[in-house]
Design a protein around this motif. Structure first.
Motif, PDB file in Angstrom:
ATOM      1  N   LEU A  85      -0.510  -8.683   3.631  1.00 12.94           N
ATOM      2  CA  LEU A  85      -0.183  -8.619   5.058  1.00 12.94           C
ATOM      3  C   LEU A  85       0.397  -9.944   5.539  1.00 12.94           C
ATOM      4  O   LEU A  85      -0.020 -11.009   5.065  1.00 12.94           O
ATOM      5  N   PRO A  86       1.331  -9.910   6.487  1.00 11.75           N
ATOM      6  CA  PRO A  86       1.866 -11.152   7.045  1.00 11.75           C
ATOM      7  C   PRO A  86       0.775 -11.923   7.781  1.00 11.75           C
ATOM      8  O   PRO A  86      -0.219 -11.347   8.224  1.00 11.75           O
ATOM      9  N   LYS A  87       0.973 -13.215   7.929  1.00 13.23           N
ATOM     10  CA  LYS A  87       0.006 -14.049   8.637  1.00 13.23           C
ATOM     11  C   LYS A  87       0.175 -13.974  10.160  1.00 13.23           C
ATOM     12  O   LYS A  87      -0.790 -14.061  10.900  1.00 13.23           O
ATOM     13  N   ASN A 141      18.125  -5.992   6.469  1.00 16.02           N
ATOM     14  CA  ASN A 141      18.738  -6.469   5.221  1.00 16.02           C
ATOM     15  C   ASN A 141      17.701  -7.021   4.244  1.00 16.02           C
ATOM     16  O   ASN A 141      18.036  -7.780   3.341  1.00 16.02           O
ATOM     17  N   LYS A 142      16.453  -6.625   4.430  1.00 19.62           N
ATOM     18  CA  LYS A 142      15.378  -7.126   3.584  1.00 19.62           C
ATOM     19  C   LYS A 142      15.318  -6.352   2.267  1.00 19.62           C
ATOM     20  O   LYS A 142      15.648  -5.173   2.210  1.00 19.62           O
ATOM     21  N   LYS A 143      14.868  -7.024   1.225  1.00 17.12           N
ATOM     22  CA  LYS A 143      14.687  -6.378  -0.070  1.00 17.12           C
ATOM     23  C   LYS A 143      13.504  -5.420  -0.014  1.00 17.12           C
ATOM     24  O   LYS A 143      13.573  -4.298  -0.520  1.00 17.12           O
ATOM     25  N   PHE A 144      12.422  -5.889   0.580  1.00 13.48           N
ATOM     26  CA  PHE A 144      11.221  -5.078   0.762  1.00 13.48           C
ATOM     27  C   PHE A 144      10.801  -5.128   2.222  1.00 13.48           C
ATOM     28  O   PHE A 144      11.239  -5.998   2.977  1.00 13.48           O
ATOM     29  N   PHE A 145       9.918  -4.225   2.618  1.00 14.69           N
ATOM     30  CA  PHE A 145       9.407  -4.278   3.980  1.00 14.69           C
ATOM     31  C   PHE A 145       8.692  -5.603   4.212  1.00 14.69           C
ATOM     32  O   PHE A 145       8.689  -6.126   5.323  1.00 14.69           O
ATOM     33  N   GLY A 146       8.080  -6.144   3.136  1.00 10.33           N
ATOM     34  CA  GLY A 146       7.380  -7.409   3.247  1.00 10.33           C
ATOM     35  C   GLY A 146       8.263  -8.620   3.081  1.00 10.33           C
ATOM     36  O   GLY A 146       7.769  -9.749   3.053  1.00 10.33           O
ATOM     37  N   GLY A 147       9.561  -8.437   2.935  1.00 10.35           N
ATOM     38  CA  GLY A 147      10.490  -9.555   2.747  1.00 10.35           C
ATOM     39  C   GLY A 147      11.026  -9.590   1.332  1.00 10.35           C
ATOM     40  O   GLY A 147      11.602  -8.612   0.853  1.00 10.35           O
ATOM     41  N   ASP A 148      10.805 -10.717   0.651  1.00  6.93           N
ATOM     42  CA  ASP A 148      11.315 -10.865  -0.715  1.00  6.93           C
ATOM     43  C   ASP A 148      10.342 -10.352  -1.771  1.00  6.93           C
ATOM     44  O   ASP A 148      10.685 -10.281  -2.953  1.00  6.93           O
ATOM     45  N   SER A 149       9.124 -10.038  -1.372  1.00  6.00           N
ATOM     46  CA  SER A 149       8.127  -9.551  -2.322  1.00  6.00           C
ATOM     47  C   SER A 149       7.415  -8.333  -1.755  1.00  6.00           C
ATOM     48  O   SER A 149       7.402  -8.108  -0.544  1.00  6.00           O
ATOM     49  N   GLY A 151       4.738  -6.010  -0.269  1.00  2.00           N
ATOM     50  CA  GLY A 151       3.611  -6.267   0.613  1.00  2.00           C
ATOM     51  C   GLY A 151       2.905  -4.981   1.022  1.00  2.00           C
ATOM     52  O   GLY A 151       3.077  -3.922   0.415  1.00  2.00           O
ATOM     53  N   PHE A 152       2.135  -5.087   2.070  1.00  2.00           N
ATOM     54  CA  PHE A 152       1.278  -4.015   2.577  1.00  2.00           C
ATOM     55  C   PHE A 152       2.060  -2.727   2.842  1.00  2.00           C
ATOM     56  O   PHE A 152       1.693  -1.648   2.361  1.00  2.00           O
ATOM     57  N   VAL A 153       3.138  -2.829   3.603  1.00  2.00           N
ATOM     58  CA  VAL A 153       3.909  -1.631   3.972  1.00  2.00           C
ATOM     59  C   VAL A 153       4.574  -1.015   2.748  1.00  2.00           C
ATOM     60  O   VAL A 153       4.629   0.212   2.606  1.00  2.00           O
ATOM     61  N   ASP A 154       5.064  -1.844   1.841  1.00  2.00           N
ATOM     62  CA  ASP A 154       5.694  -1.325   0.625  1.00  2.00           C
ATOM     63  C   ASP A 154       4.703  -0.497  -0.196  1.00  2.00           C
ATOM     64  O   ASP A 154       5.057   0.560  -0.730  1.00  2.00           O
ATOM     65  N   ILE A 155       3.479  -0.991  -0.286  1.00  2.00           N
ATOM     66  CA  ILE A 155       2.451  -0.271  -1.044  1.00  2.00           C
ATOM     67  C   ILE A 155       2.145   1.072  -0.387  1.00  2.00           C
ATOM     68  O   ILE A 155       2.057   2.106  -1.060  1.00  2.00           O
ATOM     69  N   VAL A 156       1.996   1.074   0.931  1.00  2.00           N
ATOM     70  CA  VAL A 156       1.749   2.331   1.651  1.00  2.00           C
ATOM     71  C   VAL A 156       2.938   3.272   1.493  1.00  2.00           C
ATOM     72  O   VAL A 156       2.780   4.480   1.286  1.00  2.00           O
TER      73      VAL A 156
END
Length: 224
Positions: A85-87, A141-149, A151-156
């Protein structure tokens, strides 16, 4: 950090979220396969209200519901690799919102598509397109919902990357296409190409016949 166990079912999208998060964090765990028609005493004890998977058991203490488990994993092993999760409070809130959107609105809409008829199915299609369009725009234009890696949303959203496509094929409908949702389609390719994802998610070829059998059984039951 103690003993970790995961109760799940074969190719279950919700327990696979938990397993993927643990793998990304580098946490060793024991997987316990459950039988939907003959649930173990442990599962009933750990999740007496819903009696469903997934259940994460950490040092003998159970945590239920995949979204809650993901947050628990991130909080408990916060020093392991990149946080899920983002901070920033606003970004965390948005991540939770997107997860809720997928679990409630998208999956609810797909239920109507798979099991509804006539207007109900059409409504399910419209609601599905609405959510997919929103998610497509959220990627920007993000690679993943979490940015470059991942993250939480990508897993869901792993449900969209794999299980959604298998359901489309099983019911013979094309709802998520590259032409309609280019950013989301690109995200799916990026996500499924990640080594940890490839090693820990089931093959689509396995899921399609399972869903075909499930939908056929539901149709037969409804007509009998």
């Amino acid at each position: 950090m103690g003993e970790v166990k995961v109760h799940g079912i074969f190719a279950g999208p919700f327990n696979k979220r938990v397993e993927l998060a643990l793998k990304l964090k580098g946490i060793k765990y024991e997987y316990i396969e459950e039988d939907r028609s003959n649930k173990s005493d442990e599962l009933v004890k750990y999740n007496p209200i819903y009696k469903q998977v997934p259940v994460l058991v950490h040092n003998g203490k159970p945590i239920c519901e995949s979204i809650i488990i993901l947050e628990y994993i991130d909080d408990t092993w916060e020093n392991n690799t990149i946080p899920l999760l983002p901070k920033h409070p606003y970004q965390r809130s948005m991540a939770r919102f997107l997860a809720k959107l997928i679990d409630e609105k998208l999956m609810g809409a797909m239920y109507k598509v798979c099991y509804g008829k006539g207007e109900e199915r059409e409504k399910g299609c419209d609601e599905t397109f609405e959510v997919l369009k929103y998610l497509d725009n959220e990627l920007q234009n993000k690679k993943f919902f979490g940015g470059d890696s991942i993250g939480f949303v990508d897993i869901v959203a792993s449900y969209i990357a794999l299980w959604f496509g298998a359901i489309q094929e099983a019911i013979g409908m094309e709802l998520l296409t590259e032409q309609k949702f280019p950013k989301l389609s690109k995200w799916i390719d990026e996500f499924l190409c990640c080594r940890i994802v490839k090693e820990n998610l089931p093959n689509r070829e396995v899921l399609v016949p399972l869903y075909k059998a499930q939908f056929a059984a539901a149709t037969q039951k409804a007509s009998s």
